[in-house]
Design a protein around this motif. Structure first.
Motif, PDB file in Angstrom:
ATOM      1  N   GLU A 167     -21.207  46.955 -20.396  1.00 38.54           N
ATOM      2  CA  GLU A 167     -19.982  46.333 -20.908  1.00 38.54           C
ATOM      3  C   GLU A 167     -20.046  46.247 -22.421  1.00 38.54           C
ATOM      4  OE1 GLU A 167     -21.654  41.786 -20.295  1.00 38.54           O
ATOM      5  OE2 GLU A 167     -20.132  42.574 -18.944  1.00 38.54           O
ATOM      6  N   TRP A 168     -18.888  46.023 -23.029  1.00 37.01           N
ATOM      7  CA  TRP A 168     -18.825  45.813 -24.472  1.00 37.01           C
ATOM      8  C   TRP A 168     -19.325  44.403 -24.783  1.00 37.01           C
ATOM      9  CZ3 TRP A 168     -15.307  48.469 -28.242  1.00 37.01           C
ATOM     10  CH2 TRP A 168     -14.932  49.741 -27.794  1.00 37.01           C
ATOM     11  N   THR A 169     -19.978  44.241 -25.925  1.00 39.94           N
ATOM     12  CA  THR A 169     -20.371  42.906 -26.357  1.00 39.94           C
ATOM     13  C   THR A 169     -19.179  42.226 -27.029  1.00 39.94           C
ATOM     14  OG1 THR A 169     -21.071  43.631 -28.547  1.00 39.94           O
ATOM     15  CG2 THR A 169     -22.734  43.708 -26.796  1.00 39.94           C
ATOM     16  N   GLU A 170     -19.275  40.931 -27.178  1.00 37.98           N
ATOM     17  CA  GLU A 170     -18.212  40.184 -27.859  1.00 37.98           C
ATOM     18  C   GLU A 170     -18.062  40.660 -29.304  1.00 37.98           C
ATOM     19  OE1 GLU A 170     -17.077  35.576 -29.065  1.00 37.98           O
ATOM     20  OE2 GLU A 170     -18.668  35.952 -27.615  1.00 37.98           O
ATOM     21  N   ALA A 171     -19.186  40.959 -29.965  1.00 36.17           N
ATOM     22  CA  ALA A 171     -19.131  41.429 -31.357  1.00 36.17           C
ATOM     23  C   ALA A 171     -18.390  42.767 -31.446  1.00 36.17           C
ATOM     24  CB  ALA A 171     -20.542  41.578 -31.916  1.00 36.17           C
ATOM     25  N   GLU A 172     -18.600  43.648 -30.475  1.00 30.13           N
ATOM     26  CA  GLU A 172     -17.911  44.944 -30.483  1.00 30.13           C
ATOM     27  C   GLU A 172     -16.415  44.760 -30.260  1.00 30.13           C
ATOM     28  OE1 GLU A 172     -20.746  48.324 -28.691  1.00 30.13           O
ATOM     29  OE2 GLU A 172     -20.568  46.553 -27.415  1.00 30.13           O
ATOM     30  N   GLU A 173     -16.043  43.884 -29.322  1.00 27.77           N
ATOM     31  CA  GLU A 173     -14.620  43.630 -29.066  1.00 27.77           C
ATOM     32  C   GLU A 173     -13.962  42.996 -30.286  1.00 27.77           C
ATOM     33  OE1 GLU A 173     -14.628  41.318 -25.504  1.00 27.77           O
ATOM     34  OE2 GLU A 173     -14.945  43.061 -24.208  1.00 27.77           O
ATOM     35  N   ASN A 174     -14.658  42.063 -30.933  1.00 27.50           N
ATOM     36  CA  ASN A 174     -14.120  41.440 -32.147  1.00 27.50           C
ATOM     37  C   ASN A 174     -13.961  42.481 -33.255  1.00 27.50           C
ATOM     38  OD1 ASN A 174     -14.018  38.953 -30.928  1.00 27.50           O
ATOM     39  ND2 ASN A 174     -15.951  38.235 -31.803  1.00 27.50           N
ATOM     40  N   HIS A 175     -14.898  43.417 -33.343  1.00 32.76           N
ATOM     41  CA  HIS A 175     -14.826  44.468 -34.352  1.00 32.76           C
ATOM     42  C   HIS A 175     -13.579  45.326 -34.127  1.00 32.76           C
ATOM     43  CE1 HIS A 175     -16.144  47.605 -37.123  1.00 32.76           C
ATOM     44  NE2 HIS A 175     -15.858  48.484 -36.178  1.00 32.76           N
ATOM     45  N   ALA A 176     -13.317  45.697 -32.864  1.00 27.10           N
ATOM     46  CA  ALA A 176     -12.142  46.522 -32.553  1.00 27.10           C
ATOM     47  C   ALA A 176     -10.856  45.782 -32.909  1.00 27.10           C
ATOM     48  CB  ALA A 176     -12.147  46.903 -31.071  1.00 27.10           C
ATOM     49  N   ARG A 177     -10.782  44.474 -32.586  1.00 26.26           N
ATOM     50  CA  ARG A 177      -9.599  43.678 -32.932  1.00 26.26           C
ATOM     51  C   ARG A 177      -9.458  43.529 -34.442  1.00 26.26           C
ATOM     52  NH1 ARG A 177     -10.911  40.850 -28.065  1.00 26.26           N
ATOM     53  NH2 ARG A 177     -12.308  39.451 -29.151  1.00 26.26           N
ATOM     54  N   SER A 178     -10.581  43.347 -35.104  1.00 24.17           N
ATOM     55  CA  SER A 178     -10.569  43.190 -36.561  1.00 24.17           C
ATOM     56  C   SER A 178     -10.084  44.465 -37.245  1.00 24.17           C
ATOM     57  CB  SER A 178     -11.982  42.841 -37.049  1.00 24.17           C
ATOM     58  OG  SER A 178     -12.068  42.923 -38.439  1.00 24.17           O
ATOM     59  N   MET A 179     -10.523  45.624 -36.754  1.00 18.07           N
ATOM     60  CA  MET A 179     -10.087  46.891 -37.345  1.00 18.07           C
ATOM     61  C   MET A 179      -8.570  47.046 -37.205  1.00 18.07           C
ATOM     62  SD  MET A 179     -12.602  48.465 -38.717  1.00 18.07           S
ATOM     63  CE  MET A 179     -12.109  50.151 -38.837  1.00 18.07           C
ATOM     64  N   LYS A 180      -8.036  46.661 -36.055  1.00 19.12           N
ATOM     65  CA  LYS A 180      -6.588  46.766 -35.845  1.00 19.12           C
ATOM     66  C   LYS A 180      -5.847  45.794 -36.767  1.00 19.12           C
ATOM     67  CE  LYS A 180      -3.009  46.672 -32.328  1.00 19.12           C
ATOM     68  NZ  LYS A 180      -2.688  46.521 -30.900  1.00 19.12           N
ATOM     69  N   ALA A 181      -6.361  44.567 -36.884  1.00 16.75           N
ATOM     70  CA  ALA A 181      -5.703  43.574 -37.732  1.00 16.75           C
ATOM     71  C   ALA A 181      -5.772  43.965 -39.207  1.00 16.75           C
ATOM     72  CB  ALA A 181      -6.345  42.206 -37.510  1.00 16.75           C
ATOM     73  N   ARG A 182      -6.909  44.508 -39.641  1.00 16.81           N
ATOM     74  CA  ARG A 182      -7.093  44.850 -41.054  1.00 16.81           C
ATOM     75  C   ARG A 182      -6.329  46.096 -41.465  1.00 16.81           C
ATOM     76  NH1 ARG A 182     -13.230  45.310 -42.233  1.00 16.81           N
ATOM     77  NH2 ARG A 182     -12.426  46.092 -44.197  1.00 16.81           N
ATOM     78  N   PHE A 183      -6.317  47.096 -40.584  1.00 13.64           N
ATOM     79  CA  PHE A 183      -5.782  48.394 -40.990  1.00 13.64           C
ATOM     80  C   PHE A 183      -4.518  48.806 -40.254  1.00 13.64           C
ATOM     81  CE2 PHE A 183     -10.400  48.553 -41.716  1.00 13.64           C
ATOM     82  CZ  PHE A 183     -10.379  48.642 -43.105  1.00 13.64           C
ATOM     83  N   GLY A 184      -4.140  48.075 -39.199  1.00 17.29           N
ATOM     84  CA  GLY A 184      -2.880  48.322 -38.531  1.00 17.29           C
ATOM     85  C   GLY A 184      -2.874  49.526 -37.597  1.00 17.29           C
ATOM     86  N   ALA A 185      -1.696  49.775 -37.063  1.00 15.61           N
ATOM     87  CA  ALA A 185      -1.532  50.823 -36.064  1.00 15.61           C
ATOM     88  C   ALA A 185      -1.786  52.212 -36.636  1.00 15.61           C
ATOM     89  CB  ALA A 185      -0.130  50.755 -35.466  1.00 15.61           C
ATOM     90  N   LEU A 186      -1.477  52.418 -37.924  1.00 13.08           N
ATOM     91  CA  LEU A 186      -1.688  53.730 -38.524  1.00 13.08           C
ATOM     92  C   LEU A 186      -3.178  54.094 -38.513  1.00 13.08           C
ATOM     93  CD1 LEU A 186      -0.550  56.205 -39.950  1.00 13.08           C
ATOM     94  CD2 LEU A 186      -0.818  54.990 -42.113  1.00 13.08           C
TER      95      LEU A 186
END
Length: 199
Positions: free
Chosen positions: A75-94
């Motif tokens: 499974e993904w770790t919490e840190a990995e899931e947070n990283h994926a969410r953070s990348m989306k929030a920081r850089f957006g859909a593009l």
């Protein structure tokens, strides 16, 4: 492989490698996969133990690093899931779209990785393009001959390889003594740029 590194002054851990990437034994050697996805990459001629030894040797710095593939193999770790969410929030859909395009290009290059050996490079480096989707593969060659790359282009654009690539540009940069060959696929908005330089 993803490595989570905790730095004392920063409460948010840094992730190096590919978040969610895991390894498991395979009858042909070793399988690389991501939990929740059905696809996998099978690496032959290497055991999981050999892979782990090579991977661990890359991260023996002063900070304690944790490999999620060892601590959370399924499974993904919490840190990995947070990283994926953070990348989306920081850089957006593009940025996510660029990342999706890059995955297609990385897959195309990975399937052709053996072709790079025929170019006789002394060293190879790769990176993602900064502002646009795409990857760069830079090779330093002992024997640097501008006319020796036609067979490489034919093999890279072979109709038997997937995804199909076409050569969209080939150019010489005289001031840098570089030649670059650029490949594209209709499945991605980006490109693979192979840079050839004398060692």
């Amino acid at each position: 492989m993803p490595v989570i590194e905790h730095v004392e002054d920063d409460p948010v851990p840094e992730i190096y490698g590919v978040p969610g990437l895991r390894r498991r034994p395979h009858e042909l050697g070793l399988s690389l996969f991501r939990p929740g996805l059905t696809g996998e990459v099978v690496v032959t001629g290497m055991s999981v133990g050999e892979w782990e030894g090579t991977h661990a040797a890359e991260f023996c710095g002063p900070h304690a690093a944790v490999c999620p593939a060892t601590s959370h193999p399924g499974e993904w770790t919490e840190a990995e899931e947070n990283h994926a969410r953070s990348m989306k929030a920081r850089f957006g859909a593009l940025a996510l779209r660029h990342q999706h395009d890059d995955y297609i290009l990385q897959s195309a290059m990975f399937r052709r990785i053996g072709l790079l050996n025929r170019l006789g490079s002394r060293s190879t480096t790769t990176w993602r393009k900064a502002r646009h989707p795409g990857i760069v593969v830079e090779l330093y060659q002992d024997e640097y001959n501008f006319d020796s790359h036609e067979s490489f282009i034919r093999e890279m654009t072979s109709p038997h390889m997937s995804p199909k690539l076409t050569c969209v540009d080939r150019r010489i940069w005289p001031d840098r003594n570089y030649r670059f060959i650029e490949f594209a696929t209709p499945r991605s908005e980006g490109s693979i740029q192979v840079r050839l330089a004398p060692a």
